[in-house]
Design a protein around this motif. Structure first.
Motif, PDB file in Angstrom:
ATOM      1  N   ARG A 416       0.612  -1.128   0.339  1.00 48.34           N
ATOM      2  CA  ARG A 416       0.054   0.014   0.241  1.00 48.34           C
ATOM      3  C   ARG A 416       0.928   1.066  -0.400  1.00 48.34           C
ATOM      4  NH1 ARG A 416      -3.282  -3.214   3.402  1.00 48.34           N
ATOM      5  NH2 ARG A 416      -2.620  -2.015   5.804  1.00 48.34           N
ATOM      6  N   ARG A 417       1.995   0.932   0.576  1.00 47.67           N
ATOM      7  CA  ARG A 417       3.156   2.159   0.571  1.00 47.67           C
ATOM      8  C   ARG A 417       3.555   1.812  -0.636  1.00 47.67           C
ATOM      9  NH1 ARG A 417       6.520   0.804   5.880  1.00 47.67           N
ATOM     10  NH2 ARG A 417       4.561   0.814   7.366  1.00 47.67           N
ATOM     11  N   GLY A 418       4.138   1.611  -1.001  1.00 45.08           N
ATOM     12  CA  GLY A 418       4.166   1.758  -2.322  1.00 45.08           C
ATOM     13  C   GLY A 418       3.329   2.041  -3.311  1.00 45.08           C
ATOM     14  N   MET A 419       2.122   2.109  -3.164  1.00 50.38           N
ATOM     15  CA  MET A 419       1.014   2.552  -4.528  1.00 50.38           C
ATOM     16  C   MET A 419       0.561   3.901  -4.517  1.00 50.38           C
ATOM     17  SD  MET A 419      -2.248  -0.199  -4.051  1.00 50.38           S
ATOM     18  CE  MET A 419      -1.751  -1.462  -4.776  1.00 50.38           C
ATOM     19  N   LEU A 420       0.758   4.511  -2.938  1.00 48.08           N
ATOM     20  CA  LEU A 420       0.739   5.194  -2.710  1.00 48.08           C
ATOM     21  C   LEU A 420       2.615   6.602  -3.139  1.00 48.08           C
ATOM     22  CD1 LEU A 420      -0.392   6.506   1.058  1.00 48.08           C
ATOM     23  CD2 LEU A 420      -1.883   6.837  -0.897  1.00 48.08           C
ATOM     24  N   TYR A 421       3.092   6.583  -2.866  1.00 51.59           N
ATOM     25  CA  TYR A 421       4.863   6.571  -3.688  1.00 51.59           C
ATOM     26  C   TYR A 421       4.675   6.032  -5.469  1.00 51.59           C
ATOM     27  CZ  TYR A 421       9.546   6.347  -5.375  1.00 51.59           C
ATOM     28  OH  TYR A 421      10.489   6.623  -5.232  1.00 51.59           O
ATOM     29  N   GLY A 422       3.899   5.521  -5.508  1.00 53.21           N
ATOM     30  CA  GLY A 422       4.477   5.112  -7.460  1.00 53.21           C
ATOM     31  C   GLY A 422       3.886   6.180  -8.390  1.00 53.21           C
ATOM     32  N   PRO A 423       3.479   7.147  -8.288  1.00 52.72           N
ATOM     33  CA  PRO A 423       3.497   8.675  -9.168  1.00 52.72           C
ATOM     34  C   PRO A 423       4.873   9.300  -8.890  1.00 52.72           C
ATOM     35  CG  PRO A 423       0.879   8.036  -8.182  1.00 52.72           C
ATOM     36  CD  PRO A 423       1.565   7.216  -7.008  1.00 52.72           C
ATOM     37  N   VAL A 424       4.859   9.587  -7.431  1.00 52.35           N
ATOM     38  CA  VAL A 424       6.278  10.110  -6.731  1.00 52.35           C
ATOM     39  C   VAL A 424       6.693   9.843  -7.724  1.00 52.35           C
ATOM     40  CG1 VAL A 424       7.306  11.263  -5.439  1.00 52.35           C
ATOM     41  CG2 VAL A 424       5.591  10.884  -5.377  1.00 52.35           C
ATOM     42  N   GLY A 425       7.719   8.404  -7.415  1.00 53.62           N
ATOM     43  CA  GLY A 425       8.884   7.686  -8.236  1.00 53.62           C
ATOM     44  C   GLY A 425       9.086   8.265  -9.327  1.00 53.62           C
TER      45      GLY A 425
END
Length: 443
Positions: A416-425
């Motif tokens: 879930r944390r990765g999903m939140l980060y994905g657009p920023v990444g």
């Protein structure tokens, strides 16, 4: 989450034992048992079994061979019991007729380029290349893309052992999608197949993966089956007990002109279509959509999503995608708990990074994406719930997912944390790519 719960998850994880890997080929009333690639002969204990029928993969199961029992007898009995009889055959007339109908001349296949991107993993790459050279496909080339190498190990391996059959190219900018695009530039084949440096391919992999392209130009992409090469560590067993990378044993074609009724998020559920370790594209189609977004994929701040991006772009261009379960590769799963943590976070990040990439590069898809957003959020939540083990002992015959171990809550939270980060990444990856390209041009 309480400390006691975390400790319980750790104990459960450490208690997971190794699982043997084997293949069982059912030929009429008989059977042939052999170990999986790189595995020792089967003895007693738990076994992950690929069931074939006259060489064709038809299902998997998880079984146990009692001490002192004959492994072939036990596993053949389990295969006939758990996997649908019409799929494995029982030596009866109907099954033999079906087998004969599916037999015949070898399928025609297009000239194909196999692209393998790698970085400092010469030992694994050698096993992958050996399996490539054993393919029964009559007309193909192999292109190895050495991505941002820091040593000459990969080049030395190719020059020493594979120079006559393998073309070696380098891509100095790090990132899996960048490396794949370099492979696309170098490829000469009508079809370009991609796999990873940590797989062992079944001898018929390339033929089965590329034969569907002869059906017509509407088909833009084909994906195949991925099974575990080893289940020696708790991390490997845990991942595979929740499905691994497998997409089942039923062939399926996804047509954007006739969206599947059971895929309400189509085409944005790209993970259903396949994985980057086993995929092929018609070269003209892949080039028409601009290849893979170079700001996606492993080795970039986006962490992943390059394969999913390719699937959606091809479908959005109006081309079909076909899943061919007969095209099999064996994949070396991550080995440690730390690997699983990295993988869970990376999968989450790659999922939303690829969606961001699709909308940035194809803004016309935004209305369709927004229409599916509420259901997409529910789907994302379902993907990251803590999944318990099956407790009632029931299993779907022939199913790949024998959920025998609970999925730790920490891994769900990391996803879930990765999903939140994905657009920023993804946006960070775009900036890093521009900087890398500018630096290369200024030299």
């Amino acid at each position: 989450m309480s400390r006691a719960h975390v400790e319980q998850e750790i104990r459960r994880f450490l208690d997971i034992g190794p699982v043997q890997i084997a293949e069982l080929d059912l030929e009429g009333p008989g059977a042939t048992l052999r170990p999986g690639p790189g595995s020792p002969p089967v003895t007693h204990g738990e076994v992950f079994l690929l069931v074939r029928r006259d060489g064709r993969p038809v299902g998997t199961l998880l079984g146990r061979v009692p001490e002192g029992a004959d492994p072939k007898t036990v596993l053949a009995g389990l295969a006939r019991e758990r996997i649908a009889p019409e799929r494995v055959g029982n030596g009866n007339g109907a099954a033999e007729a079906e087998r004969s109908a599916s037999a015949g001349a070898a399928p025609s296949v297009p000239y194909t380029s196999v692209v393998i991107a790698t970085r400092e993993r010469a030992g694994q790459l050698a096993h992958a290349l050996d399996s490539m050279l054993a393919q029964d496909h009559p007309d193909f080339e192999i292109v190895v893309v050495d991505n941002a190498p820091v040593t000459g190990t990969t080049r030395d391996l190719i020059e020493r052992k594979y120079a006559e059959r393998v073309r070696y190219v380098t891509e100095p900018v790090p990132g899996l999608a960048v490396a794949h695009n370099r492979g696309v530039e170098a490829a000469r084949g009508e079809v370009i197949a991609f796999t990873d440096d940590d797989v062992v391919a079944d001898p018929r992999w390339l033929t089965e993966l590329t034969a569907p392209f002869t059906a017509g130009p509407e088909l833009g992409c084909v994906t195949g089956l991925i099974l575990p090469a080893r289940l020696r560590t708790p991390a490997q067993v845990l991942l595979e007990s929740h499905g691994g990378f497998a997409k089942g044993f039923t062939a399926r074609t996804y047509d954007p002109a006739d969206p599947p009724a059971d895929e309400s998020l189509f085409p944005f559920t790209a993970g259903r279509f396949g994985s980057g370790a086993n995929m092929a594209f018609r070269r003209s189609v892949l080039r028409a959509v601009g290849g893979f977004d170079p700001a996606t994929g492993a080795g970039t701040p986006a962490r992943g999503g390059d394969d999913l991006y390719g699937f959606v772009r091809v479908l959005a261009q109006g081309h079909r995608l076909h899943y061919a379960p007969q095209a099999l590769v064996w994949h070396h799963h991550r080995e440690t708990w730390r690997d699983l943590e990295t993988q869970a976070y990376g999968y989450g990040a790659g999922l939303t990074a690829y969606l961001t990439a699709v909308l940035v590069n194809r803004p016309g898809l935004l209305p369709a994406f927004l229409a599916r957003l509420p259901r997409g959020l529910a789907h994302a939540r379902a993907l990251t719930v803590t999944r318990e083990a099956d407790t009632d002992g029931t299993r779907t015959p022939g199913a790949h997912d024998d959920r025998s171990h609970p999925w730790p809550g920490r891994l769900s939270r990391l996803q879930r944390r990765g999903m939140l980060y994905g657009p920023v990444g993804y946006l960070r990856a775009r900036r890093a790519l521009r900087a890398a390209l500018a630096s290369r041009e200024s030299r």
